[in-house]
Design a protein around this motif. Structure first.
Motif, PDB file in Angstrom:
ATOM      1  N   UNK A 295       9.764 -26.694  62.762  1.00  0.00           N
ATOM      2  CA  UNK A 295       9.932 -26.277  61.365  1.00  0.00           C
ATOM      3  C   UNK A 295       9.096 -25.015  61.127  1.00  0.00           C
ATOM      4  N   UNK A 296       9.690 -24.049  60.502  1.00  0.00           N
ATOM      5  CA  UNK A 296       8.989 -22.801  60.197  1.00  0.00           C
ATOM      6  C   UNK A 296       8.232 -22.983  58.885  1.00  0.00           C
ATOM      7  N   UNK A 297       7.193 -23.821  58.950  1.00  0.00           N
ATOM      8  CA  UNK A 297       6.424 -24.155  57.761  1.00  0.00           C
ATOM      9  C   UNK A 297       7.034 -25.339  57.030  1.00  0.00           C
ATOM     10  N   UNK A 298       6.481 -25.609  55.868  1.00  0.00           N
ATOM     11  CA  UNK A 298       6.957 -26.731  55.058  1.00  0.00           C
ATOM     12  C   UNK A 298       5.796 -27.317  54.289  1.00  0.00           C
ATOM     13  N   UNK A 299       6.049 -28.421  53.624  1.00  0.00           N
ATOM     14  CA  UNK A 299       5.016 -29.059  52.823  1.00  0.00           C
ATOM     15  C   UNK A 299       4.904 -30.540  53.164  1.00  0.00           C
ATOM     16  N   UNK A 300       3.728 -31.069  52.907  1.00  0.00           N
ATOM     17  CA  UNK A 300       3.504 -32.502  53.059  1.00  0.00           C
ATOM     18  C   UNK A 300       3.443 -33.133  51.675  1.00  0.00           C
ATOM     19  N   UNK A 301       3.936 -34.333  51.564  1.00  0.00           N
ATOM     20  CA  UNK A 301       3.839 -35.198  50.390  1.00  0.00           C
ATOM     21  C   UNK A 301       4.676 -34.745  49.196  1.00  0.00           C
ATOM     22  N   UNK A 302       4.632 -33.476  48.836  1.00  0.00           N
ATOM     23  CA  UNK A 302       5.314 -32.959  47.650  1.00  0.00           C
ATOM     24  C   UNK A 302       6.198 -31.774  48.032  1.00  0.00           C
ATOM     25  N   UNK A 303       7.113 -31.420  47.138  1.00  0.00           N
ATOM     26  CA  UNK A 303       7.895 -30.207  47.352  1.00  0.00           C
ATOM     27  C   UNK A 303       7.012 -28.998  47.085  1.00  0.00           C
ATOM     28  N   UNK A 304       7.509 -27.826  47.419  1.00  0.00           N
ATOM     29  CA  UNK A 304       6.683 -26.617  47.377  1.00  0.00           C
ATOM     30  C   UNK A 304       5.965 -26.404  46.045  1.00  0.00           C
ATOM     31  N   UNK A 305       6.620 -26.594  44.948  1.00  0.00           N
ATOM     32  CA  UNK A 305       6.007 -26.315  43.648  1.00  0.00           C
ATOM     33  C   UNK A 305       4.730 -27.130  43.424  1.00  0.00           C
ATOM     34  N   UNK A 306       4.691 -28.333  43.945  1.00  0.00           N
ATOM     35  CA  UNK A 306       3.544 -29.218  43.708  1.00  0.00           C
ATOM     36  C   UNK A 306       2.738 -29.520  44.964  1.00  0.00           C
ATOM     37  N   UNK A 307       3.055 -28.880  46.063  1.00  0.00           N
ATOM     38  CA  UNK A 307       2.448 -29.225  47.354  1.00  0.00           C
ATOM     39  C   UNK A 307       0.980 -28.869  47.424  1.00  0.00           C
ATOM     40  N   UNK A 308       0.213 -29.788  47.956  1.00  0.00           N
ATOM     41  CA  UNK A 308      -1.191 -29.549  48.241  1.00  0.00           C
ATOM     42  C   UNK A 308      -1.322 -28.925  49.628  1.00  0.00           C
ATOM     43  N   UNK A 309      -0.530 -29.408  50.576  1.00  0.00           N
ATOM     44  CA  UNK A 309      -0.501 -28.876  51.940  1.00  0.00           C
ATOM     45  C   UNK A 309       0.781 -28.060  52.105  1.00  0.00           C
ATOM     46  N   UNK A 310       0.662 -26.740  52.071  1.00  0.00           N
ATOM     47  CA  UNK A 310       1.830 -25.881  52.309  1.00  0.00           C
ATOM     48  C   UNK A 310       1.597 -25.087  53.589  1.00  0.00           C
ATOM     49  N   UNK A 311       2.282 -25.508  54.653  1.00  0.00           N
ATOM     50  CA  UNK A 311       2.193 -24.827  55.943  1.00  0.00           C
ATOM     51  C   UNK A 311       3.006 -23.551  55.837  1.00  0.00           C
ATOM     52  N   UNK A 312       2.356 -22.438  56.086  1.00  0.00           N
ATOM     53  CA  UNK A 312       3.003 -21.150  55.904  1.00  0.00           C
ATOM     54  C   UNK A 312       4.067 -20.899  56.964  1.00  0.00           C
ATOM     55  N   UNK A 313       5.210 -20.337  56.553  1.00  0.00           N
ATOM     56  CA  UNK A 313       6.176 -19.892  57.545  1.00  0.00           C
ATOM     57  C   UNK A 313       5.595 -18.694  58.300  1.00  0.00           C
ATOM     58  N   UNK A 314       6.105 -18.420  59.474  1.00  0.00           N
ATOM     59  CA  UNK A 314       5.596 -17.319  60.291  1.00  0.00           C
ATOM     60  C   UNK A 314       5.522 -16.013  59.497  1.00  0.00           C
ATOM     61  N   UNK A 315       6.506 -15.749  58.674  1.00  0.00           N
ATOM     62  CA  UNK A 315       6.559 -14.501  57.910  1.00  0.00           C
ATOM     63  C   UNK A 315       5.423 -14.362  56.895  1.00  0.00           C
ATOM     64  N   UNK A 316       4.744 -15.469  56.560  1.00  0.00           N
ATOM     65  CA  UNK A 316       3.668 -15.414  55.563  1.00  0.00           C
ATOM     66  C   UNK A 316       2.272 -15.524  56.168  1.00  0.00           C
TER      67      UNK A 316
END
Length: 157
Positions: free
Chosen positions: A47-68
């Motif tokens: 996965x090129x990034x993503x979030x744990x537990x919540x969707x992006x708007x509310x995510x505490x853990x947001x794994x950055x995609x390579x481009x970011x």
């Protein structure tokens, strides 16, 4: 727990982005001038990034995609000067509270990058929180959406 099991859990329960391609990984590595370690390579091919537990708007853990992914001093201090942090420190996870999880590509140990907590108020001072991405990911998945390294519960450390 193996990286394969952790990635399967992300797909089952969390919010992964579409996978990066081998061509995207090669382009990223050429752009930044360092190679992903095995853990990170497996993650980004899954996965090129993503979030744990919540969707992006509310995510505490947001794994950055390579481009970011970028130098931490640019993301945190909006500066590319050495006094604002080492050029070898890169963002990896946006904790959405002006806190990032970073890796230092100058500190590869046994083929893996350790991860650090980089809080904007104290950066470039960072605290090591995991010996590898795999260790970080496992602790994050068991954190209940909390910053496990800030917990006083010894079971979470």
């Amino acid at each position: 727990m193996s990286m394969r099991s952790l990635l399967a859990e992300i797909s089952r329960i969390h919010h992964p982005n579409a996978p990066a391609t081998p061509i995207q990984l090669a382009a990223f590595e050429a752009h930044v001038g360092w190679e992903l370690d095995g853990d990170l390579r497996a993650f980004y091919l899954h996965c090129d990034g993503g979030t744990l537990f919540e969707t992006r708007a509310n995510a505490h853990y947001r794994f950055l995609p390579l481009a970011e992914i970028r130098r931490a001093r640019l993301a945190i201090r909006a500066s590319d000067e050495d006094e604002d942090g080492a050029p070898s420190v890169y963002t990896l996870v946006d904790m959405q509270d002006s806190d990032f999880i970073v890796l230092d590509v100058a500190q590869r140990i046994a083929g893996r990058y350790p991860l650090f907590d980089a809080w904007h108020e104290t950066f470039p001072v960072v605290e090591r929180i995991a010996s590898s991405f795999e260790e970080f990911l496992e602790k994050a998945l068991r954190s209940g959406n909390r910053s496990f390294w800030l917990s006083s519960d010894p079971q979470e450390r």
